[in-house]
Design an enzyme around this catalytic site. Structure first.
Site, PDB file in Angstrom:
ATOM      1  N   GLU A 184       0.339  -1.332  -0.043  1.00  9.15           N
ATOM      2  CA  GLU A 184      -0.161   0.692  -0.616  1.00  9.15           C
ATOM      3  C   GLU A 184       1.097   1.154   0.253  1.00  9.15           C
ATOM      4  O   GLU A 184       0.606   2.141   0.786  1.00  9.15           O
ATOM      5  CB  GLU A 184      -0.885   0.176   1.493  1.00  9.15           C
ATOM      6  CG  GLU A 184      -1.969  -1.318   0.987  1.00  9.15           C
ATOM      7  CD  GLU A 184      -3.146  -0.970   2.291  1.00  9.15           C
ATOM      8  OE1 GLU A 184      -2.690  -0.346   2.990  1.00  9.15           O
ATOM      9  OE2 GLU A 184      -4.115  -1.607   1.713  1.00  9.15           O
ATOM     10  N   GLU A 253      -6.215  -7.390  -1.409  1.00 13.30           N
ATOM     11  CA  GLU A 253      -7.549  -8.375   0.265  1.00 13.30           C
ATOM     12  C   GLU A 253      -8.380  -7.922  -0.106  1.00 13.30           C
ATOM     13  O   GLU A 253      -9.217  -6.075   0.033  1.00 13.30           O
ATOM     14  CB  GLU A 253      -6.393  -6.855   0.638  1.00 13.30           C
ATOM     15  CG  GLU A 253      -4.867  -6.710   1.554  1.00 13.30           C
ATOM     16  CD  GLU A 253      -4.607  -6.116   2.842  1.00 13.30           C
ATOM     17  OE1 GLU A 253      -5.364  -5.418   3.127  1.00 13.30           O
ATOM     18  OE2 GLU A 253      -3.221  -6.345   2.569  1.00 13.30           O
TER      19      GLU A 253
HETATM   20  C1  GAL Z   1      -4.655  -3.131   4.895  1.00 12.93           C
HETATM   21  C2  GAL Z   1      -3.062  -2.973   5.234  1.00 12.93           C
HETATM   22  C3  GAL Z   1      -2.932  -5.085   5.708  1.00 12.93           C
HETATM   23  C4  GAL Z   1      -3.868  -4.662   7.044  1.00 12.93           C
HETATM   24  C5  GAL Z   1      -4.969  -4.036   6.783  1.00 12.93           C
HETATM   25  C6  GAL Z   1      -6.397  -4.200   7.664  1.00 12.93           C
HETATM   26  O1  GAL Z   1      -4.487  -1.768   4.550  1.00 12.93           O
HETATM   27  O2  GAL Z   1      -2.717  -3.547   3.563  1.00 12.93           O
HETATM   28  O3  GAL Z   1      -1.936  -5.080   6.172  1.00 12.93           O
HETATM   29  O4  GAL Z   1      -3.325  -3.489   7.751  1.00 12.93           O
HETATM   30  O5  GAL Z   1      -5.661  -2.918   5.755  1.00 12.93           O
HETATM   31  O6  GAL Z   1      -6.431  -4.968   8.604  1.00 12.93           O
END
Ligand code: GAL
Length: 740
Positions: A184, A253
């Site tokens: 990110e 994600e």
């Molecule tokens: C995303 C990040 C992950 C984790 C997630 C929230 O933005 O890439 O590592 O922090 O948020 O659980």
């Protein structure tokens, strides 16, 4: 040998060579439609399972459950600070046995996405960076900075080499089909301008130069340089397109729930909404989706970041913290995956033709060479619809997508849950009642013989280097016998300004109050009346870190610990104590004596008997022995009756505990679509985390040592060890999405 046998042998030889060469050299490429495995376009379903968040004996069953749930890929970050606790000293054992984890994935026949980072965020201590990295001269994290780039390259290279040595990249016959560099970086890059740009170009070049033979991805980084694929993270990703027309649309994600922080609410994401988000991404041409998390697990020890991230990283994931299947989440997604797989050929062979079926309704049709798959969607969040598609009628519940792998028959609708609901059941074990011994943490002698003193207040991380959560700041204040408060006037008040994260105040050995920050506002001010006497008064301040930040611009420069101390209400007015002599003690006496371990526990006299457990004295060590409960159900400690501290089993830390109560608001309302919780959804008015996972593999049959350090006082008699299991009940059909 006869010619025919020779030719038979040759045929056999070439067959073996062909088969094994296929195994040995699997090519992973990509085009605009998808990742290609050996030239075949694939729709891949993936799930995050972070290896240190469970124990190695759980890995096989977790991966097996993931496979049974319809997953093709297991995704994990790599946790630098776990692997290199001090410069050049590596740990790849136990929960940090990365090779074993990837080999487990391989053994179960799944692929892996290795997200090396090495910045990982992940609610993990310091975002995965070792704390010593902050002290490399001239370093600045995640920017165009030579010392940082050197260190990042060194670790990335080491991991890649380790994977290569074990032949774990798909190009070598292994399971790793994708790797991630950075995490990110997009928002950082924009804020940093030229330096950010230079850094991300360097990172891409460095990673690609490692020659793994599999593609690299960068999540949430629109400027990912070729050939690195930029990917999406979020609750929804249907609005996402890659930065080049020749890259596939990947979702690294898909948030299956959300993390929790001590004192915050527990978040639940209805599976209907998650399934809808995934189907909507796939119908748009998405070719890879990874659930973050598929199994969240546990932040054992002091691995939780934040600050204030709970020890549980359950995440409302399809497999719960304990490795038990969460229904209907798991089962409904499994059906979704089955439906998507039935469409795979059509999905990868054509682009969708989108037609409107009404104001809020659409059909996405993929057809090629006789195969046809359709997705019928209703984006209205409240009204169901009856639409006509290919001359047939279809009923679409609100906020739902129906999947028709043959363009005729609906095999799945995202809002119609047919799976039974799981309910957690807790069973008492014979170790319900512990026989406790207690030992008081020594507070009165603090600072007397301290080796570390300074004129002024020191920054906490600079002193502890995060070897302990605790840093004691002690000083002495002389009070003149002529002070008017000594003759019945109003007591003076003490003000302590802290940059984070928690504080307990002791005056002359007596507890006089606490104050805490939050994840968003780490800093806070303690204000309270204090009992001072004429002459020298001993002030001891326990400053406590509750997990180092894992996200935020240059968080390596953020401060922790006490930044200002004043006494108010003396005859002379306000007295600034900041610049006087302070003594420092890193960690607790009990930590130094290793009371947590079977070896150290016998070094002190423990107070035994029924009174011991009731000790309301704050800052107390507790110990008890217990035998492992029979059976193989996962185990948890019920810590409801305690305050705040840390707990160990046979010398291994289960993590921090804290009975901070979930408040009434929703904390992090991040769902952007139909699902917008505005109130605390679950666990409200209760501690955010009451149960703490005790891994079975940490126990021996008899005489397990349980030690806890309690900061605030509690009733240890009411601590119990329970077995967890689930039962399943039928799901009442929800016509509306949103309920779970
Ligand atoms: C995303 C990040 C992950 C984790 C997630 C929230 O933005 O890439 O590592 O922090 O948020 O659980």
């Amino acid at each position: 040998m006869e010619t025919s046998s020779v030719s038979k042998l040759l045929v056999l030889f070439f067959t073996v060579l062909f088969v094994s060469s296929k195994l040995i050299h699997c090519t992973i490429t990509y085009d605009k439609k998808s990742i290609l495995i050996d030239g075949q376009r694939r729709i891949l379903i993936s799930g995050s399972i972070h290896y240190p968040r469970s124990t190695p004996d759980m890995w096989e069953s977790l991966v097996q459950k993931a496979k049974d749930g319809g997953l093709d890929v297991i995704d994990t970050y790599v946790f630098w600070n776990g692997h290199e606790p001090s410069p050049g000293n590596y740990d790849f054992e136990g929960r940090y046995d990365l090779v074993r984890f990837i080999k487990t994935v391989q053994k179960m026949g799944l692929y892996a996405n290795l997200r090396i980072g090495p910045y990982v965020c992940a609610e993990w201590n310091f975002g995965g960076f070792p704390v010593w990295l902050k002290y490399v001269p001239g370093i600045s994290f995640r920017t165009d900075n030579e010392p940082f780039k050197r260190a990042m390259q060194g670790f990335t290279q080491k991991i890649v080499q380790m994977m290569k040595n074990e032949k774990l990249f798909a190009s070598q016959g292994g399971p790793i089909i994708l790797s991630q560099i950075e995490n990110e970086y997009g928002p950082e890059s924009k804020a940093l301008g030229t330096a950010g740009h230079a850094y991300i170009n360097w990172a891409a070049k460095m990673a690609v130069g490692l020659d793994t033979g599999v593609p690299w991805v960068m999540c949430k980084e629109d400027d990912a340089p070729d050939p690195v694929i930029n990917t999406c993270n979020g609750f929804y990703c249907d609005a996402f397109s890659p930065n080049k027309p020749y890259k596939p649309t990947l979702w690294t994600e898909a948030w299956s729930g959300w993390f929790t922080e001590f004192g915050g609410a527990i978040h639940r994401r209805p599976v209907q909404d998650l399934a809808f988000a995934v189907a909507r991404f796939i119908q748009k041409g998405g070719a890879y989706i990874n659930y973050y998390m598929y199994h969240g697990g546990t932040n054992f020890g002091r691995t939780a970041g934040g600050p204030f991230i709970t020890t549980s990283y359950d995440y409302d994931a399809p497999i719960d913290e304990y490795g038990l299947i969460r229904q209907p989440k798991y089962g409904h997604l499994k059906e979704l995956h089955g439906a998507i797989k039935l469409c795979e050929h059509a999905l990868v062979s054509s682009d969708p033709t989108v037609t409107s079926l009404g104001t809020y309704h659409q059909a996405h049709v993929f057809s090629s060479n006789g195969s046809c798959a359709a997705f019928l969607s209703n984006y209205h969040t409240k009204s169901a619809a009856r639409v006509i598609f290919n001359d047939r009628h279809y009923n679409l519940p609100p906020w739902s997508i129906s999947i028709l792998p043959d363009c005729r028959n609906v095999v799945f609708n995202t809002a119609k849950v047919r799976v039974k609901i799981s309910h957690t059941q807790l069973f008492p074990t014979s170790s319900m009642m512990f026989s406790w011994g207690t030992y008081d943490e020594d507070i009165s002698s603090l600072g007397l013989r301290s080796r570390l003193t300074a004129q002024g207040l020191l920054e906490q991380m600079n002193v502890t280097r995060d070897t302990s959560d605790y840093l004691w700041y002690t000083t002495s204040v002389d009070i003149s016998p002529s002070e008017s408060f000594l003759r019945g006037g109003q007591k003076p008040t003490l003000n302590v300004d802290s940059a984070g994260h928690a504080l307990h105040v002791y005056i002359n050995g007596q507890f006089s109050g606490s104050a805490f920050g939050t994840r968003k506002d780490r800093g806070f001010t303690f204000t309270g009346p204090v009992n001072l006497h004429a002459g020298a008064n001993h002030i001891a301040l326990a400053s406590i870190s509750v997990g180092l930040p894992n996200v935020g611009r240059h968080y390596e420069t953020w401060k922790t610990g006490i930044v200002g101390v004043f006494l108010n209400g003396l005859d002379q007015g306000k007295k600034d104590l900041a610049w006087q002599k302070w003594s420092y003690q890193v960690g607790l006496k009990g930590e130094a004596m290793n009371l947590v371990s079977p070896d150290g526990v016998s070094s002190v006299e423990w107070m035994q008997g029924s009174l011991a457990a009731q000790s309301q004295q704050s800052m107390t060590w507790y110990k008890a022995y217990f035998d492992a409960p029979e059976g193989n159900e996962p185990l948890a400690l019920d810590m409801r009756s305690m305050g705040k501290g840390q707990v160990w089993i046979n010398g291994q830390s289960l993590g921090r505990y804290w009975m901070a109560y979930a408040n009434g608001d929703c904390g992090t309302c991040r769902y952007l679509g139909t699902f917008r919780p505005t109130k605390c959804q679950s666990g409200c008015g209760h501690p955010t985390q009451r149960w703490y996972h005790v891994p079975r593999s940490w126990l021996k049959p008899k005489q397990n040592l349980l030690v806890l350090f309690e900061e605030l006082g509690g009733d240890a008699k009411r601590i119990s060890l329970v077995k967890r299991s689930v039962s399943y009940k039928s799901h009442r059909h929800h016509r509306k999405s949103g309920g779970n």
